[in-house]
Scaffold this motif. Structure first.
Motif, mmCIF file in Angstrom:
data_model
loop_
_atom_site.group_PDB
_atom_site.id
_atom_site.type_symbol
_atom_site.label_atom_id
_atom_site.label_comp_id
_atom_site.label_asym_id
_atom_site.label_seq_id
_atom_site.Cartn_x
_atom_site.Cartn_y
_atom_site.Cartn_z
ATOM 1 N N TRP A 1 64.190 -36.418 32.287
ATOM 2 C CA TRP A 1 64.836 -36.420 30.969
ATOM 3 C C TRP A 1 65.996 -37.402 30.904
ATOM 4 O O TRP A 1 66.376 -37.864 29.834
ATOM 5 N N ALA A 2 66.595 -37.729 32.101
ATOM 6 C CA ALA A 2 67.753 -38.629 32.116
ATOM 7 C C ALA A 2 67.368 -40.093 32.218
ATOM 8 O O ALA A 2 68.228 -40.965 32.080
ATOM 9 N N ALA A 3 66.099 -40.382 32.486
ATOM 10 C CA ALA A 3 65.680 -41.776 32.676
ATOM 11 C C ALA A 3 65.727 -42.528 31.363
ATOM 12 O O ALA A 3 65.307 -42.031 30.316
ATOM 13 N N THR A 4 66.262 -43.755 31.423
ATOM 14 C CA THR A 4 66.287 -44.601 30.223
ATOM 15 C C THR A 4 65.084 -45.541 30.179
ATOM 16 O O THR A 4 64.736 -46.052 29.130
ATOM 17 N N ALA A 5 64.470 -45.789 31.360
ATOM 18 C CA ALA A 5 63.267 -46.627 31.406
ATOM 19 C C ALA A 5 62.080 -45.821 30.898
ATOM 20 O O ALA A 5 62.088 -44.588 30.895
ATOM 21 N N PRO A 6 61.017 -46.492 30.438
ATOM 22 C CA PRO A 6 59.841 -45.771 29.958
ATOM 23 C C PRO A 6 59.238 -44.897 31.061
ATOM 24 O O PRO A 6 59.273 -45.233 32.248
ATOM 25 N N ILE B 1 62.571 -42.997 38.885
ATOM 26 C CA ILE B 1 63.461 -41.993 39.485
ATOM 27 C C ILE B 1 64.840 -42.595 39.752
ATOM 28 O O ILE B 1 65.870 -41.969 39.465
ATOM 29 N N HIS B 2 64.874 -43.796 40.293
ATOM 30 C CA HIS B 2 66.162 -44.451 40.551
ATOM 31 C C HIS B 2 66.932 -44.682 39.254
ATOM 32 O O HIS B 2 68.164 -44.564 39.219
ATOM 33 N N ASP B 3 66.201 -45.002 38.190
ATOM 34 C CA ASP B 3 66.844 -45.190 36.893
ATOM 35 C C ASP B 3 67.485 -43.891 36.428
ATOM 36 O O ASP B 3 68.627 -43.882 35.940
ATOM 37 N N ALA B 4 66.776 -42.779 36.603
ATOM 38 C CA ALA B 4 67.323 -41.480 36.204
ATOM 39 C C ALA B 4 68.510 -41.094 37.082
ATOM 40 O O ALA B 4 69.519 -40.563 36.583
ATOM 41 N N LEU B 5 68.421 -41.349 38.380
ATOM 42 C CA LEU B 5 69.534 -41.024 39.277
ATOM 43 C C LEU B 5 70.776 -41.844 38.943
ATOM 44 O O LEU B 5 71.910 -41.354 39.033
ATOM 45 N N LEU B 6 70.556 -43.097 38.549
ATOM 46 C CA LEU B 6 71.691 -43.927 38.151
ATOM 47 C C LEU B 6 72.373 -43.362 36.913
ATOM 48 O O LEU B 6 73.607 -43.352 36.807
ATOM 49 N N ALA B 7 71.555 -42.857 35.974
ATOM 50 C CA ALA B 7 72.133 -42.253 34.766
ATOM 51 C C ALA B 7 72.878 -40.966 35.080
ATOM 52 O O ALA B 7 73.841 -40.602 34.384
ATOM 53 N N PHE C 1 77.628 -36.334 39.237
ATOM 54 C CA PHE C 1 77.550 -35.772 40.588
ATOM 55 C C PHE C 1 78.913 -35.181 40.955
ATOM 56 O O PHE C 1 79.952 -35.851 40.845
ATOM 57 N N ASP C 2 78.897 -33.950 41.403
ATOM 58 C CA ASP C 2 80.123 -33.220 41.759
ATOM 59 C C ASP C 2 80.206 -33.118 43.280
ATOM 60 O O ASP C 2 79.422 -32.406 43.908
#
Length: 392
Positions: free
Chosen positions: A264-269, A290-296, A301-302
């Motif tokens: 849901w957090a990924a900005t790429a298609p 996945i990397h795109d979503a993790l970057l977003a 991150f706490d």
């Protein structure tokens, strides 16, 4: 007999297509080009030796048994290609390689020219499609022609077998397995073709009839040899990519929990692979998303959650590395459940923690993270807030 021989030819042709799937790259590699030449000429040899092909060639040329020098010439060219492949395989100074290749071409070119001359001088007016070697075993000039092609082919096969045995001691992995298969094929060639043909011809010289060795035994055995040789050529070339795609398919499946958590957090298609895409390509596309979503998610991150989860995992008996992966998975799980969550836009934060496991291990780190997300009780507790609460 024609069906068996054509099947062997088809197998060799298929092997050649696989090896020559990228023509430009194949032509730039002397080893790949020489391997393709061996397999392609072998396919032509089997095609030419089929009785149906021989009858067609004889009819088109109007010369009885014209298919014999054609087939024997192709077998000699096949033997020459084996020798050239050996030279390229072994390597060495370029000048020495060129000289050895030229010598091989001259020797076997002379054999082919001699075969044609001997056939021209011989009296072979009776068409023989299956038993020409034994029928004309005592005929002047035909006899010499038959012996010449058998000796030329046998010499190259023996040399190839000796080199395979020596090289097997120096290599391992798929190349060694391929050499073993080629060696088995060469044994079938020597026993099923050379030994059977020579025995039948010599028996004719001595007044005996062992024609079945040449007409009935040799074709299926030499076809089996072609199967093993083809497998030997293909294995070193196809096994590594096959293993890579198999591992990629497993990694793609194991990354599914991680992708469900963060997609849901990924900005790429969203990766939607086509049915023809190979597993390795699908895995690469999924990793990018996945990397795109993790970057977003990085700003959310706490590090407090990571530290608490790390302590909990260590107390549960996990190794430092396992605890690190679990802690980062817990931090990710909490970040993915921020207010606004999958149905909305996460609230902005200013976290600076990073997923060091992924930075260090790449795909392996992603897989370990995905497994921790789906299996670790510490991650499940952090996802519902209980881990943090118990430590505060």
């Amino acid at each position: 007999m024609s069906l068996v021989v054509y099947l062997a030819a088809a197998l060799l042709a298929f092997t050649c297509l696989l090896l020559f799937s990228r023509p430009r790259a194949a032509l730039r590699s002397p080893l790949t080009a020489s391997t393709c030449a061996v397999v392609a000429i072998g396919a032509v040899c089997f095609t030419c030796s089929a009785p149906i092909t021989l009858a067609t060639v004889n009819e088109l040329t109007g010369i009885p048994n014209f298919g014999a020098p054609l087939t024997y010439g192709m077998i000699s060219a096949y033997s020459c290609s084996w020798v050239i492949l050996l030279v390229v395989w072994r390597g060495g100074p370029p000048r020495l390689i060129r000289r050895m290749i030229c010598t091989s071409v001259i020797v076997y070119g002379t054999i082919i020219a001699t075969i044609v001359v001997l056939f021209t001088l011989a009296d072979a007016g009776t068409e023989r499609l299956r038993d020409l070697d034994t029928y004309y075993a005592t005929t002047p000039y035909m006899r010499e022609m038959i012996v010449l092609y058998l000796v030329g082919h046998g010499a190259s096969t023996l040399v190839m077998g000796v080199v395979c045995l020596r090289w097997m001691r120096e290599v391992d992995g798929p190349l060694r397995a391929g050499l073993r298969l080629i060696l088995v094929g060469l044994v079938f060639d020597l026993v099923g073709f050379e030994a059977a043909k020579i025995t039948a011809v010599v028996a004719r010289w001595l007044g005996h009839d062992l024609d079945f060795l040449s007409t009935d035994l040799a074709p299926p055995l030499v076809s089996i040899g072609a199967f093993f040789c083809s497998a030997g050529f293909m294995l070193p070339r196809l096994l590594p990519p096959a293993v890579t795609h198999w591992r990629s398919m497993n990694d793609y499946r194991r990354l599914t929990p991680l992708w469900r958590e963060v997609r849901w957090a990924a900005t790429a298609p969203k990766p939607d692979p086509a049915w023809w895409e190979l597993p390795h390509t699908r895995l690469q596309r999924l990793e990018v998303s996945i990397h795109d979503a993790l970057l977003a998610l990085t700003p959310h991150f706490d590090d407090h959650v990571r530290r608490i989860s790390l302590e909990t995992a260590l107390e549960d008996g996990k190794t430092p590395r396992q605890a690190r992966v679990i802690a980062e998975a817990a931090m990710l799980a909490v970040a993915a459940r921020q207010p606004g969550g999958p149905e909305g836009t996460p609230l902005p934060r200013s976290g600076t923690s990073r997923l060091r496991t992924i930075d260090a291990l790449g795909t392996r780190g992603l897989v370990e993270l995905a497994q921790a997300l789906g299996q670790s009780p510490v991650v499940a507790a952090a996802r519902h807030g209980s881990t943090a609460a118990s430590r505060q």
